[in-house]
Design a protein around this motif. Structure first.
Motif, PDB file in Angstrom:
ATOM      1  N   GLN A 148       0.831  -1.200   0.000  1.00 41.79           N
ATOM      2  CA  GLN A 148       0.000   0.000   0.000  1.00 41.79           C
ATOM      3  C   GLN A 148       0.865   1.250   0.000  1.00 41.79           C
ATOM      4  O   GLN A 148       0.651   2.175  -0.787  1.00 41.79           O
ATOM      5  N   LEU A 205       3.168   6.753  -6.671  1.00 42.31           N
ATOM      6  CA  LEU A 205       2.306   7.756  -7.294  1.00 42.31           C
ATOM      7  C   LEU A 205       2.798   9.156  -6.980  1.00 42.31           C
ATOM      8  O   LEU A 205       2.260  10.130  -7.505  1.00 42.31           O
ATOM      9  N   ARG A 261      12.517  -1.394  -9.561  1.00 41.11           N
ATOM     10  CA  ARG A 261      12.162  -0.696  -8.335  1.00 41.11           C
ATOM     11  C   ARG A 261      13.206   0.350  -7.977  1.00 41.11           C
ATOM     12  O   ARG A 261      12.934   1.277  -7.217  1.00 41.11           O
ATOM     13  N   ASN A 287      12.304   3.981  -9.662  1.00 43.45           N
ATOM     14  CA  ASN A 287      11.477   4.986  -8.984  1.00 43.45           C
ATOM     15  C   ASN A 287      11.760   5.040  -7.479  1.00 43.45           C
ATOM     16  O   ASN A 287      10.942   5.500  -6.694  1.00 43.45           O
ATOM     17  N   LEU A 320      11.956   2.962  -5.095  1.00 46.37           N
ATOM     18  CA  LEU A 320      11.403   2.104  -4.058  1.00 46.37           C
ATOM     19  C   LEU A 320      12.535   1.313  -3.409  1.00 46.37           C
ATOM     20  O   LEU A 320      12.411   0.831  -2.292  1.00 46.37           O
ATOM     21  N   ASP A 328      10.715  13.014  -5.752  1.00 47.29           N
ATOM     22  CA  ASP A 328       9.319  13.371  -6.017  1.00 47.29           C
ATOM     23  C   ASP A 328       9.100  13.659  -7.497  1.00 47.29           C
ATOM     24  O   ASP A 328       8.116  13.200  -8.085  1.00 47.29           O
ATOM     25  N   ARG A 371       9.138  10.478  -9.468  1.00 45.25           N
ATOM     26  CA  ARG A 371       7.987   9.602  -9.231  1.00 45.25           C
ATOM     27  C   ARG A 371       6.735  10.114  -9.916  1.00 45.25           C
ATOM     28  O   ARG A 371       5.847   9.323 -10.261  1.00 45.25           O
ATOM     29  N   SER A 372       6.622  11.416 -10.120  1.00 46.78           N
ATOM     30  CA  SER A 372       5.416  11.866 -10.805  1.00 46.78           C
ATOM     31  C   SER A 372       5.525  11.697 -12.315  1.00 46.78           C
ATOM     32  O   SER A 372       4.538  11.805 -13.022  1.00 46.78           O
ATOM     33  N   MET A 426       4.040   3.119 -11.930  1.00 48.73           N
ATOM     34  CA  MET A 426       4.381   1.713 -11.686  1.00 48.73           C
ATOM     35  C   MET A 426       3.135   0.895 -11.406  1.00 48.73           C
ATOM     36  O   MET A 426       2.236   1.341 -10.704  1.00 48.73           O
ATOM     37  N   PHE A 431       1.924  -2.946  -9.993  1.00 48.56           N
ATOM     38  CA  PHE A 431       2.513  -4.006  -9.173  1.00 48.56           C
ATOM     39  C   PHE A 431       1.862  -5.361  -9.445  1.00 48.56           C
ATOM     40  O   PHE A 431       0.734  -5.448  -9.915  1.00 48.56           O
ATOM     41  N   ASN A 452      -2.192  -3.697  -5.381  1.00 48.77           N
ATOM     42  CA  ASN A 452      -2.020  -2.649  -4.375  1.00 48.77           C
ATOM     43  C   ASN A 452      -2.997  -1.505  -4.529  1.00 48.77           C
ATOM     44  O   ASN A 452      -2.656  -0.344  -4.365  1.00 48.77           O
ATOM     45  N   LEU A 453      -4.225  -1.821  -4.863  1.00 51.93           N
ATOM     46  CA  LEU A 453      -5.262  -0.786  -4.862  1.00 51.93           C
ATOM     47  C   LEU A 453      -5.595  -0.448  -3.416  1.00 51.93           C
ATOM     48  O   LEU A 453      -5.399  -1.260  -2.521  1.00 51.93           O
ATOM     49  N   ALA A 503      -4.015  10.699  -6.292  1.00 52.11           N
ATOM     50  CA  ALA A 503      -2.698  11.275  -6.555  1.00 52.11           C
ATOM     51  C   ALA A 503      -2.788  12.637  -7.247  1.00 52.11           C
ATOM     52  O   ALA A 503      -2.140  13.586  -6.798  1.00 52.11           O
ATOM     53  N   ARG A 563      -4.961   4.050 -12.652  1.00 54.87           N
ATOM     54  CA  ARG A 563      -4.537   4.915 -11.552  1.00 54.87           C
ATOM     55  C   ARG A 563      -3.182   5.548 -11.833  1.00 54.87           C
ATOM     56  O   ARG A 563      -2.958   6.728 -11.608  1.00 54.87           O
ATOM     57  N   SER A 564      -2.248   4.722 -12.337  1.00 52.82           N
ATOM     58  CA  SER A 564      -0.933   5.266 -12.676  1.00 52.82           C
ATOM     59  C   SER A 564      -1.027   6.248 -13.829  1.00 52.82           C
ATOM     60  O   SER A 564      -0.356   7.270 -13.843  1.00 52.82           O
ATOM     61  N   MET A 621      -1.675  10.181 -13.534  1.00 53.05           N
ATOM     62  CA  MET A 621      -0.615  11.145 -13.261  1.00 53.05           C
ATOM     63  C   MET A 621       0.127  11.527 -14.545  1.00 53.05           C
ATOM     64  O   MET A 621       1.138  12.218 -14.491  1.00 53.05           O
TER      65      MET A 621
END
Lengths: 405, 427, 254
Positions: free
Chosen positions: A303, A310, C57, C60, C62, C85, C88-89, C93, C95, C99-100, C113, C161-162, C165
């Motif tokens: 999560q 994002l 990973r 970005n 992670l 930042d 990442r925008s 990514m 997964f 990961n909703l 976002a 969702r990705s 952005m």
């Protein structure tokens, strides 16, 4: 075309009562019911016989009789001329006070310790772990008795504050005295204009609520966020503060001072109350810390990774993603622990604090000899509290469930 | 315009060591203690805090007196160190209460046997010793309270005879379990009502084996805590299972009774139930019966623990893979058979950590008996402090008692966490 | 099968040079050198433990790399939070386990976002979200919660969702590995559509059919190193390294 043959109808047999699924459920329930009733009547019968032998009857009249004893800590007016019912009420309020204050302290401590327990800093995490394990694995009664002993044996007597070279001094600019008879705080004294302050404060809170609504609408419409937190704090504090000084400080403090062998004035918190509340708070905070930790850890790492990828910053990730999910997991056991704290407050008798068990289930019970009735009322009180809290947990679970197919 | 992108690695890159800031002591320090400004400050504060506490505590504890006769003597010698002599003088009392000193071997033996009796339950490898776990309760009662060996063993004898009677009926004469059970029950009842007493008397004459009788009020200290705690948890186990099953039942009457019982017990503090045990229980029983106080307390503690146990087992039942009920039913097993063979073993396995936690809680709750004037360690602490010789002592005594509870409870919780980890990987 | 060839520009989207990463003592990525052009579509494959997920990973942030440099869209990835930042925008990514955010509806998942990172007004964010949900072909699920959707639908929501952005680069980390077989196609179709629109993408996947159809380059990794890379046709027909041959025989065998 031949007509379909029907299965042969069976005639009723007694053994079907138990073996046939149509009757089995009924039979078992009837049998259980009979046994239960039989045991119940046997118990009631014994009780009646025993009471008759002792020449007692069952009545609740004693609640309206004169109590005849003093309670040294109370939230409402009470004298030894008040009724037993009044004494019970004083006890109930005392219990609720300990529960309320204890729960608040426990929650604040528990949140703090629980979040720190998750820290990446090894020393801090281990320290917090020691705190949690230390408090959890020692009986709460022992903590209560220990804290009480600490407060009574370790602290100076009031007369130690006397003289030019006192052994003990007051804290916080001569305002707080911790003695073996209790702790003395300054008491707020409300003068004429104090109620205006209260009104102003109330209005500030209303203003903050409207401001937050406005800020939310702004966010929706334009996307820009306003610094709601700092502005709210300012709105709550400053108007009331300014009014306070403008009106010539209508709320003053009455400081405790030493007269003779005792302190006078101020608020006097006795050691029994302090020991009970603090011990319960620390003990419960250890459990709350674990609940908080489990709740936050239960939110999967994916999560926060998704949110981070994002572009969300850590504080937004916590407030928008982690906390809403963690809170759903944390709140039910948290409230359950509040219930435990309330029930544990019944140990007040060990330090002489007059909670509902000390009054109704203690002195009243001994004086009137009404053991059965007092215990019924006492248990009834705790049951009522516990049912109230359980239904609240259920309500919470139902309203905030995460929707799943 | 595409540049050539084909590529084949000819030479393997061997693994190399990570930069020094990543691993080893420095790496660990950097990541765990000093990874940011905030962390560094926290580390410094924590170390400072620990040092302060230890600075005061270690000299106080290390230089403590162990052999003085009273607190006054301790203070005269050196008031700034601990006075552990109270422990030296009273440790026997803290462990055994007022149990007669020459009989100390009995509670000690009981405790050792307890550890042995637990082994077959906790470690399935040793299941063949389960017979010891079964005879242990009788053995423990006899060792602790004393009396004639036969008065205790007659219970086992009677139950075994009843069970044998039941099995014989089933094997040779009857098909119906229900009727055979009722007959066996009657047989056992008759045995206990009429035959057991004369039989005991006879056996006592032929082969007298007995231990001096010790009354319940003399039991105290940790022995009492263990008696109440262990008996409570063990006896509450079967009751808890029945309650959990009843709570899940489809039959409204049974469900209501179970739910009512569980919610009632969980809604009231244990101290009120103990109070019922000490004052009210006599009202509920036929006039003239006078139960042993420890027995009354054990009964209430058992009922109390059964309600919490029921909730834990309910959680375990809920954690079962779906379809177990259907699978066992489709195999033709009856309700009780499927419970015994399939449902319960799995549910209990999942519930074990919860059960251990309930036991830890129960063991801590045994301290409440001090409020109804039984002599558990906390009650004993007050008695010792009231003694003239030790008036005013508190740290040493409470810390010692707290430490004993801590070791026991923390040990149990570590075991429970070990179990949870094992169960997770077992799947 | 028609292969769409999009113009790959000369502009470098991602530039990784001499990148090394360790997990404790384990040298998981060794001397990685990789240049990704804008518009290029790359598939990374390899046995498990080869470091392919770790590689993307790192792009970005992670995961942190310890040696070497990673430059995304001209910005270098360092410990500087502002750079992280910014990157990442621009980089989206998706997964393996979707990961909703389960406590938010599909629509809220997508508008979160833009509203909180780019401070987009709600109305505009909703428009963008509905546009992306239509692109992944599930606009009617906008007000459902993730728990009410199938795996394939959830993964498509994750892609939408990705996309909200408006990233310039998309990273896909084994996005079909957790799906039931009948749902893999709908997700792959979405990714193919994105590829045909010219999105720069790096996909870690086992779906070799997808690689054949869409990829400009297939990279094979093993033991933390890039062992072989080539155009798909060449890669599958003539693998040069023995390790590549072994891996392909295991994967394409069934």
């Amino acid at each position: 075309m031949s007509s379909p043959t029907l299965p042969p109808s069976e005639s009723f047999k007694f053994s079907m009562l138990l073996s046939d699924t149509r009757y089995r459920g009924m039979s078992l329930q009837v049998i259980t019911f009979i046994i239960f009733m039989a045991v119940f009547f046997w118990l009631v019968d014994n009780t009646i016989k025993n009471l008759a032998l002792l020449d007692k009857d069952v009545s609740f009249n004693f609640l309206w009789l004169r109590a005849g004893y003093d309670i040294n800590q109370r939230l409402i007016p009470y004298t030894s001329d008040s009724t037993h019912g009044m004494a019970a009420l004083v006890g109930i309020l005392n219990t609720l006070l300990v529960a309320f204050v204890g729960c608040i302290i426990a929650t604040v401590l528990g949140l703090f310790v629980g979040i720190l327990r998750l820290s990446k800093n090894w020393i801090v995490a281990k320290l917090m772990s020691a705190y949690i394990e230390g408090f959890r694995n020692v009986p709460v009664l022992l903590w209560i008795v220990m804290v009480f002993a600490l407060l009574t044996e370790f602290t100076p007597a009031p007369r130690a504050f006397k003289g030019a070279e006192p052994e003990a001094t007051m804290l916080f600019f001569e305002s707080v005295a911790i003695t073996n008879r209790g702790t003395y705080f300054p008491a707020p004294v409300l003068a004429e204009g104090a109620y205006w302050l209260l009104l102003c404060f109330g209005l500030s809170i209303v203003a903050v609520i409207y401001f937050i609504r406005y800020a939310n609408k702004q966010k929706k419409d334009t996307g820009k966020s306003l610094p709601t937190f700092w502005i709210s704090v300012a709105v709550i504090i400053f108007p009331t503060l300014i009014l306070f000084f403008a009106m010539g400080q209508p709320v003053s403090l009455e400081y405790p001072y030493l007269k003779g062998f005792n302190f006078k004035d101020g608020i006097h918190l006795r050691n029994s109350f302090l020991a009970l509340t603090l011990a319960l708070a620390f003990y419960t905070s250890a459990f709350i810390a674990e609940i908080v930790r489990a709740g936050i850890m239960a939110v999967s790492k994916g999560q926060s990774e998704a949110a981070a990828s994002l572009g969300l910053r850590p504080n937004k990730i916590m407030s928008l993603i982690i906390l809403p999910q963690a809170l759903r997991i944390i709140v039910p056991p948290l409230i359950s622990n509040y219930l435990n704290l309330t029930k544990n407050s019944s140990l007040a008798i060990a330090v002489g604090y007059m909670d509902v068990r000390g009054t109704l289930g203690g002195i009243t019970l001994n004086q009137t000899g009404r053991e059965l009735e007092s215990m019924l009322l006492l248990m009834g009180f705790y049951l009522a509290v516990s049912l109230l809290i359980s239904s609240f947990i259920n309500y919470f679970n139902r309203s905030f469930q995460i929707v799943v197919r | 315009m595409m540049t050539k992108i084909a590529f084949v690695r000819k030479k393997e890159i061997p693994p190399s060591a990570p930069p020094i800031t990543e691993v080893g002591l420095i790496g660990w320090l950097r990541q765990n203690l000093f990874s940011s400004w905030l962390n560094s400050i926290l580390t410094v504060l924590s170390v400072y805090f620990i040092v302060i506490i230890l600075w005061d505590f270690i000299p106080w504890a290390y230089g403590g007196h162990w052999n003085t006769k009273s607190l006054r003597e301790c203070l005269d010698l050196d008031p700034d160190v601990a006075c552990f002599s109270v422990l030296t003088a009273r440790w026997k009392q803290l462990l055994f209460g007022l149990y007669p000193a020459e009989e100390y071997w009995r509670p000690t033996l009981t405790f050792i046997f307890l550890l042995l009796a637990i082994v077959p339950i906790l470690f399935p490898k040793f299941f063949r010793f389960f017979w010891f776990s079964i005879i242990y309760p009788g053995l423990a009662v006899w060792l602790l309270w004393g009396g004639s060996f036969w008065s205790i063993s007659i219970v086992y004898i009677g139950l075994t005879l009843g069970a044998l009677f039941f099995l014989t009926l089933i094997r040779r004469y009857l098909k119906n379990y229900m009727i055979a059970a009722i007959l066996a029950f009657l047989f056992t009842a008759v045995f206990f009502l009429f035959i057991s007493n004369p039989l005991v008397g006879l056996l006592n004459v032929i082969l007298p084996i007995s231990l001096p009788f010790v009354e319940s009020l003399k039991m105290g200290g940790f022995t009492l805590s263990l008696i109440v705690g262990v008996t409570g948890i063990v006896a509450s186990f079967p009751i808890g299972i029945l309650l959990a099953l009843g709570r899940q039942s489809n039959l409204p009457v049974i469900k209501m009774i179970c739910v009512g019982f569980i919610e009632f017990i969980r809604g009231v503090p244990l101290i009120t139930l103990l109070f019922v045990a000490s004052v009210l229980l006599n009202y509920f029983l036929p006039p003239g019966t006078n139960f042993d106080i420890v027995l009354r307390v054990v009964i209430m503690v058992t009922l109390f623990s059964a309600a919490y146990m029921a909730e834990v087992i309910r959680g375990g039942l809920a954690g079962l893979p779906l379809g177990q009920h259907e699978a066992s039913a489709s195999l033709g097993l009856t309700y009780w058979q499927s419970q015994r063979l399939i449902i319960m073993p799995q549910a209990l396995k999942i519930s074990i950590p919860g059960i251990v936690n309930t036991f830890i809680g129960l063991f801590k709750d045994t301290t409440l008996v001090s409020i109804i004037s039984l002599r558990d360690p906390v009650g004993l602490a007050s008695t010792i402090r009231a003694d003239q010789k030790w008036n005013g002592i508190y740290w040493e005594l409470y810390v010692a008692i707290g430490l004993m509870f801590f070791i026991f409870c923390w040990g149990m919780s570590q075991y429970s966490q070990y179990l949870e980890r094992k169960l997770k990987t077992d799947k | 099968m028609e292969k769409t060839k999009i113009n790959i520009t000369d502009e470098v989207a991602i530039h990784i040079s001499d990148m090394n990463k360790w997990f404790g003592n384990f040298h998981v990525l060794r001397d990685i050198n990789l240049e990704v052009r804008r518009g290029e579509r790359i598939v990374v494959c390899g046995p498990s433990g080869s470091g392919k997920s770790t590689l993307i990973r790192c792009i970005n942030r992670l995961e942190e790399h310890q040696k070497g440099s990673i430059i995304v869209d001209g910005t270098e990835l360092t410990t500087d939070l502002k750079n992280i930042d910014k990157i990442r925008s621009e980089v989206g990514m998706v997964f393996q386990h979707f990961n909703l955010f389960p406590h938010l509806t599909t629509l809220e998942n997508c508008t979160l976002a833009p509203m909180w990172v780019r401070e987009t007004p709600e109305k505009e964010a909703t428009e963008i979200a509905m546009e992306m949900l239509e692109k992944v072909k599930i606009p009617e699920q906008a007000h459902k919660y993730p728990g009410q959707l199938s795996g394939g639908q959830q993964q498509r929501v994750a892609i939408a969702r990705s996309l909200c952005m408006k990233p310039r680069i998309m990273l896909f980390d084994e996005v079909t590995s957790a799906l039931d077989p009948e749902m893999i196609k709908e997700v792959l179709d979405t990714m193919i559509q994105l590829a045909e629109e010219g999105m720069t993408m790096i996909c870690v996947t086992h779906e070799m059919g997808f690689a054949r159809q869409v990829a400009d380059r297939v990279i094979f990794m093993d033991d933390g190193q890039i062992v072989e890379q080539n155009e798909p046709e060449e890669f599958f027909k003539n693998p040069k390294s023995d390790r590549t041959k072994l891996f392909l025989s295991q994967i394409l065998g069934h």
